[in-house]
Design a protein around this motif. Sequence first.
Motif, mmCIF file in Angstrom:
data_model
loop_
_atom_site.group_PDB
_atom_site.id
_atom_site.type_symbol
_atom_site.label_atom_id
_atom_site.label_comp_id
_atom_site.label_asym_id
_atom_site.label_seq_id
_atom_site.Cartn_x
_atom_site.Cartn_y
_atom_site.Cartn_z
ATOM 1 N N LEU A 230 50.738 -42.592 74.851
ATOM 2 C CA LEU A 230 51.823 -42.872 75.706
ATOM 3 C C LEU A 230 52.033 -42.387 76.969
ATOM 4 O O LEU A 230 52.398 -42.972 77.842
ATOM 5 N N ALA A 231 51.432 -41.347 77.265
ATOM 6 C CA ALA A 231 51.162 -40.551 78.656
ATOM 7 C C ALA A 231 50.596 -41.579 79.567
ATOM 8 O O ALA A 231 50.786 -41.703 80.613
ATOM 9 N N THR A 232 49.469 -42.101 78.984
ATOM 10 C CA THR A 232 48.595 -43.017 79.726
ATOM 11 C C THR A 232 49.459 -44.341 80.246
ATOM 12 O O THR A 232 49.662 -44.847 81.497
ATOM 13 N N VAL A 233 50.142 -44.726 79.331
ATOM 14 C CA VAL A 233 51.100 -46.047 79.621
ATOM 15 C C VAL A 233 52.262 -45.629 80.701
ATOM 16 O O VAL A 233 52.589 -46.493 81.515
ATOM 17 N N VAL A 234 52.850 -44.454 80.356
ATOM 18 C CA VAL A 234 53.992 -44.047 81.361
ATOM 19 C C VAL A 234 53.204 -43.983 82.747
ATOM 20 O O VAL A 234 54.073 -44.453 83.681
ATOM 21 N N VAL A 235 52.338 -43.173 82.895
ATOM 22 C CA VAL A 235 52.055 -42.688 84.123
ATOM 23 C C VAL A 235 51.274 -44.100 84.996
ATOM 24 O O VAL A 235 51.299 -44.232 86.284
ATOM 25 N N PHE A 236 50.677 -44.891 84.232
ATOM 26 C CA PHE A 236 50.191 -46.247 84.564
ATOM 27 C C PHE A 236 51.346 -47.020 85.206
ATOM 28 O O PHE A 236 51.281 -47.532 86.426
ATOM 29 N N PHE A 237 52.408 -47.125 84.734
ATOM 30 C CA PHE A 237 53.434 -48.055 84.995
ATOM 31 C C PHE A 237 54.222 -47.347 86.100
ATOM 32 O O PHE A 237 54.803 -48.096 87.043
ATOM 33 N N LEU A 238 54.689 -46.173 86.160
ATOM 34 C CA LEU A 238 55.374 -45.459 86.896
ATOM 35 C C LEU A 238 54.752 -45.501 88.443
ATOM 36 O O LEU A 238 55.226 -45.643 89.357
ATOM 37 N N ASN A 239 53.293 -45.277 88.113
ATOM 38 C CA ASN A 239 52.648 -45.245 89.552
ATOM 39 C C ASN A 239 52.403 -46.665 90.210
ATOM 40 O O ASN A 239 52.721 -46.708 91.425
ATOM 41 N N ILE A 240 52.752 -47.668 89.463
ATOM 42 C CA ILE A 240 52.945 -49.109 90.066
ATOM 43 C C ILE A 240 54.132 -49.180 90.503
ATOM 44 O O ILE A 240 54.543 -49.800 91.696
ATOM 45 N N ILE A 241 55.355 -48.923 90.004
ATOM 46 C CA ILE A 241 56.782 -48.966 90.076
ATOM 47 C C ILE A 241 57.514 -48.336 91.248
ATOM 48 O O ILE A 241 58.044 -48.763 92.023
ATOM 49 N N LEU A 242 56.977 -46.979 91.074
ATOM 50 C CA LEU A 242 57.769 -46.033 91.920
ATOM 51 C C LEU A 242 57.220 -46.058 93.386
ATOM 52 O O LEU A 242 55.929 -46.318 93.389
ATOM 53 N N PRO A 243 58.153 -46.364 94.365
ATOM 54 C CA PRO A 243 57.440 -46.703 95.751
ATOM 55 C C PRO A 243 56.962 -45.093 96.160
ATOM 56 O O PRO A 243 57.055 -43.957 95.904
ATOM 57 N N SER A 244 55.608 -45.344 96.924
ATOM 58 C CA SER A 244 54.812 -44.256 97.611
ATOM 59 C C SER A 244 55.368 -43.634 98.671
ATOM 60 O O SER A 244 55.679 -44.296 99.599
ATOM 61 N N LYS A 245 55.615 -42.462 98.351
ATOM 62 C CA LYS A 245 56.232 -41.659 99.534
ATOM 63 C C LYS A 245 55.411 -40.282 99.705
ATOM 64 O O LYS A 245 55.085 -39.551 98.628
ATOM 65 N N THR A 246 54.944 -39.857 100.611
ATOM 66 C CA THR A 246 54.125 -38.569 101.156
ATOM 67 C C THR A 246 55.421 -37.562 101.171
ATOM 68 O O THR A 246 56.621 -37.844 101.185
ATOM 69 N N LEU A 247 54.806 -36.334 101.255
ATOM 70 C CA LEU A 247 55.862 -35.106 101.541
ATOM 71 C C LEU A 247 56.393 -35.263 102.746
ATOM 72 O O LEU A 247 57.763 -34.639 102.931
ATOM 73 N N ALA A 248 55.654 -35.823 103.868
ATOM 74 C CA ALA A 248 56.296 -35.841 105.162
ATOM 75 C C ALA A 248 57.458 -36.871 104.992
ATOM 76 O O ALA A 248 58.595 -36.576 105.949
ATOM 77 N N GLU A 249 57.323 -37.800 104.542
ATOM 78 C CA GLU A 249 58.428 -39.144 104.083
ATOM 79 C C GLU A 249 59.681 -38.433 103.598
ATOM 80 O O GLU A 249 60.908 -38.613 103.943
ATOM 81 N N GLU A 250 59.236 -37.778 102.479
ATOM 82 C CA GLU A 250 60.414 -37.172 101.621
ATOM 83 C C GLU A 250 61.187 -35.941 102.369
ATOM 84 O O GLU A 250 62.478 -36.120 102.285
ATOM 85 N N ALA A 251 60.571 -35.448 103.210
ATOM 86 C CA ALA A 251 61.055 -34.316 104.046
ATOM 87 C C ALA A 251 62.047 -34.963 105.195
ATOM 88 O O ALA A 251 63.080 -34.428 105.517
ATOM 89 N N ARG A 252 61.587 -36.216 105.814
ATOM 90 C CA ARG A 252 62.279 -36.821 106.633
ATOM 91 C C ARG A 252 63.519 -37.464 106.133
ATOM 92 O O ARG A 252 64.568 -37.472 106.777
ATOM 93 N N GLU A 253 63.441 -37.820 104.802
ATOM 94 C CA GLU A 253 64.419 -38.515 103.919
ATOM 95 C C GLU A 253 65.637 -37.323 104.037
ATOM 96 O O GLU A 253 66.789 -37.456 104.065
ATOM 97 N N ARG A 254 65.167 -36.066 103.704
ATOM 98 C CA ARG A 254 66.204 -34.963 103.718
ATOM 99 C C ARG A 254 66.972 -34.745 104.811
ATOM 100 O O ARG A 254 68.051 -34.228 104.862
ATOM 101 N N GLU A 255 66.095 -34.859 105.816
ATOM 102 C CA GLU A 255 66.576 -34.615 107.169
ATOM 103 C C GLU A 255 67.956 -35.700 107.606
ATOM 104 O O GLU A 255 68.825 -35.231 108.276
ATOM 105 N N LEU A 256 67.347 -36.907 107.120
ATOM 106 C CA LEU A 256 68.431 -37.882 107.470
ATOM 107 C C LEU A 256 69.569 -37.792 106.849
ATOM 108 O O LEU A 256 70.946 -37.915 107.048
ATOM 109 N N MET A 257 69.840 -37.009 105.611
ATOM 110 C CA MET A 257 70.852 -36.924 104.812
ATOM 111 C C MET A 257 71.638 -35.733 105.404
ATOM 112 O O MET A 257 72.934 -35.777 105.591
ATOM 113 N N ASP A 258 70.939 -34.697 106.100
ATOM 114 C CA ASP A 258 71.892 -33.717 106.823
ATOM 115 C C ASP A 258 72.410 -34.455 107.930
ATOM 116 O O ASP A 258 73.736 -33.894 108.181
ATOM 117 N N ASP A 259 71.651 -35.049 108.731
ATOM 118 C CA ASP A 259 72.506 -35.685 109.780
ATOM 119 C C ASP A 259 73.654 -36.749 109.395
ATOM 120 O O ASP A 259 74.646 -36.754 110.211
#
Length: 455
Positions: free
Chosen positions: A426-455
């Motif tokens: 089950l762990a294999t199936v879950v991580v396999f599909f989540l890796n495909i479905i969830l959009p790829s974001k780096t730490l820098a991109e996630e930090a930029r999203e938080r900055e935009l929320m503050d603005d």
Amino acid sequence: MSTKQKTQNTSLFDMDGHPSLQKAMPIALQHLLAMIVGNTLPAIVLAGNLKNTEFAVSSAEAVYIIQAAMFIAAIATFLQLYPVLKVGARLPVIMGVSFAYIPVLTSIGVKYGYGAVFGSQLIGGVVAFLVGIFIKKIRRFFPAIVSGTVVLTIGLSLYDVALNYMAGGNGNPNQGDLKYWGVAFLTLIVVLVCNMFAKGYMKLAAILIGIIVGYIASFAVGIVDISGVSEAGWFTYPRLMPFKLEFYGDAIATMVIMFIVNSVQAVGDLTSTTVGGLDREPTDDELSGGIKANGFASVLGALIGGLPTATYSQNVGIVSMTKVVSLATLRLTAILILICGFIPKFGALMLSVPQAVIGGATVSVFAQITMSGMKLITSDEMSVRNTTIVGLGVALGMGITQISEQATAQFPAWFQMVFTSSPVVLATVVVFFLNIILPSKTLAEEARERELMDD
């Protein structure tokens, strides 16, 4: 006139090294002792579950299936060490009959008998071979965050095996007796002391020394049963088609799913081997050859009565712990495994080592597998996306095996067999599909999203 002298590579820590028998034997024996119980257990469990059914076999046939497990493990290991026509990984891995298949083997065996078990295994092996052929094209779906979670879950899933062994083993009416815990912890302490404070070959042979000390202590407290040695025969050999193959749709479908998942798990084991022993990730050719060898070995096993094979995580842990990657050393292990296949008394002697001793010796190995998985996971950024993938994979995978049977009673039987028998599936199936479905974001991109929320 000058004479050129070729210096032979005798290193234990080089894949092309050819160490002396004296140097290689302790490591080879460690690998043998780590795999032998697990390699024979699926055959024993299957025979026990079918004992009181219409598909029960004679004691001689049951022993043969156990010996066939040794034959096929040796053949599969040889293939992985020394590939033939690109079938094999050429990596220091030990193969054997897989625990993961036990629920599926039992359900098929009770319903249809041994012929259906081996018939569906043959088809499953062919599918695994095909997965190996195309693994280069699909490998991008298995980055470090996915394969690392698989390896982590493999390590975590083995802890209850080790602890149940330390307590005396499941099915033992005296399980939990302080004698078992005593020799288990004695074995573990010896392994830790040798591994952390000893030097040279005593450090490399820490697990073997621990098992020897634990075995002697087991004799002292009277928990060693050597009756099986006198009852076992002296010689046997592999036979072609000991059971007539039978093919049933539901049995084949269930087995095929297991083989696909097992192939994905092999990516994790092979990755753990190269990361832990060689400080690199495996190449596409190594992954392809390794999975194809597993598929081929399982097809051959179906023809001689050997159950489905897989890479052995506990032996991967030994490679990671000792850093011994000499193929010649593991070839010696394969030879010893083959000897066990031909001489049942030898296998019976090895099986007389109490499970408490094996548990005490291998729990640290399983911990090493877990840490290899964590090392792989943290080689990528620990973004919210990646921690979500890992967290859900481990939570659902480990959680599904710890809830009551009633909680999953409404699901189809095939779902229960495949997804609730092993957390790795089950762990294999879950991580396999989540890796495909969830959009790829780096730490820098996630930090930029938080900055935009503050603005």
